[in-house]
Design an enzyme around this catalytic site. Sequence first.
Site, short mmCIF file in Angstrom:
data_model
loop_
_atom_site.label_atom_id
_atom_site.label_comp_id
_atom_site.label_asym_id
_atom_site.label_seq_id
_atom_site.Cartn_x
_atom_site.Cartn_y
_atom_site.Cartn_z
N MET A 131 -40.41 -44.34 14.65
CA MET A 131 -40.80 -45.24 15.60
C MET A 131 -39.12 -45.07 16.68
O MET A 131 -37.74 -45.18 16.56
CB MET A 131 -39.88 -46.47 16.13
CG MET A 131 -41.31 -47.57 15.39
SD MET A 131 -40.97 -49.53 15.24
CE MET A 131 -41.47 -49.91 16.99
N PRO A 132 -39.33 -43.48 17.22
CA PRO A 132 -38.12 -42.86 17.98
C PRO A 132 -37.56 -44.57 18.64
O PRO A 132 -38.05 -43.89 19.63
CB PRO A 132 -38.80 -41.61 18.30
CG PRO A 132 -39.56 -41.33 17.52
CD PRO A 132 -40.56 -42.60 17.25
N HIS A 133 -36.56 -43.87 19.35
CA HIS A 133 -35.76 -44.92 20.47
C HIS A 133 -34.54 -44.22 20.61
O HIS A 133 -33.72 -43.68 19.79
CB HIS A 133 -36.01 -46.29 20.30
CG HIS A 133 -35.65 -46.22 18.62
ND1 HIS A 133 -35.90 -46.69 17.25
CD2 HIS A 133 -34.19 -47.24 18.39
CE1 HIS A 133 -34.85 -47.04 16.15
NE2 HIS A 133 -34.21 -47.30 17.69
N ALA A 134 -33.86 -44.83 21.35
CA ALA A 134 -32.21 -44.54 22.11
C ALA A 134 -32.25 -45.62 22.85
O ALA A 134 -33.24 -46.69 22.77
CB ALA A 134 -32.82 -43.41 22.47
N TYR A 160 -32.98 -41.42 12.39
CA TYR A 160 -32.88 -42.95 11.52
C TYR A 160 -34.06 -43.85 11.92
O TYR A 160 -34.00 -45.10 11.35
CB TYR A 160 -31.69 -43.85 12.25
CG TYR A 160 -31.62 -43.84 13.70
CD1 TYR A 160 -32.41 -44.73 14.67
CD2 TYR A 160 -31.48 -42.31 14.71
CE1 TYR A 160 -32.52 -44.40 16.12
CE2 TYR A 160 -31.39 -42.64 15.27
CZ TYR A 160 -32.22 -43.86 16.75
OH TYR A 160 -32.76 -43.14 17.76
#
Length: 86
Positions: A70-73, A61
Amino acid sequence: MSAKLNLLDNLIANDSIIVGYEAKDYKDAIHKSCEPLVEKGIINYNYYESILKSTEAHGPYYILVDGIAMPHASATENSVFSNGFS
């Protein structure tokens, strides 16, 4: 109210930009992008694992355009210690 986070100022201050790295796969790319933040104590590798779990659950996503993501969690007290980008 919290202070606004300036992305460019944060990238410069954290010296967290990696250019020209050819990742083997998405896991390698995410791991490499986490390295500067881990080295500076902004996150630990628990956050990397959270990103992988989120990707497995929701797909990639965070891809903005081809070649930029922009990988994030979700952050936790045990994985994220300060604001940062890489």
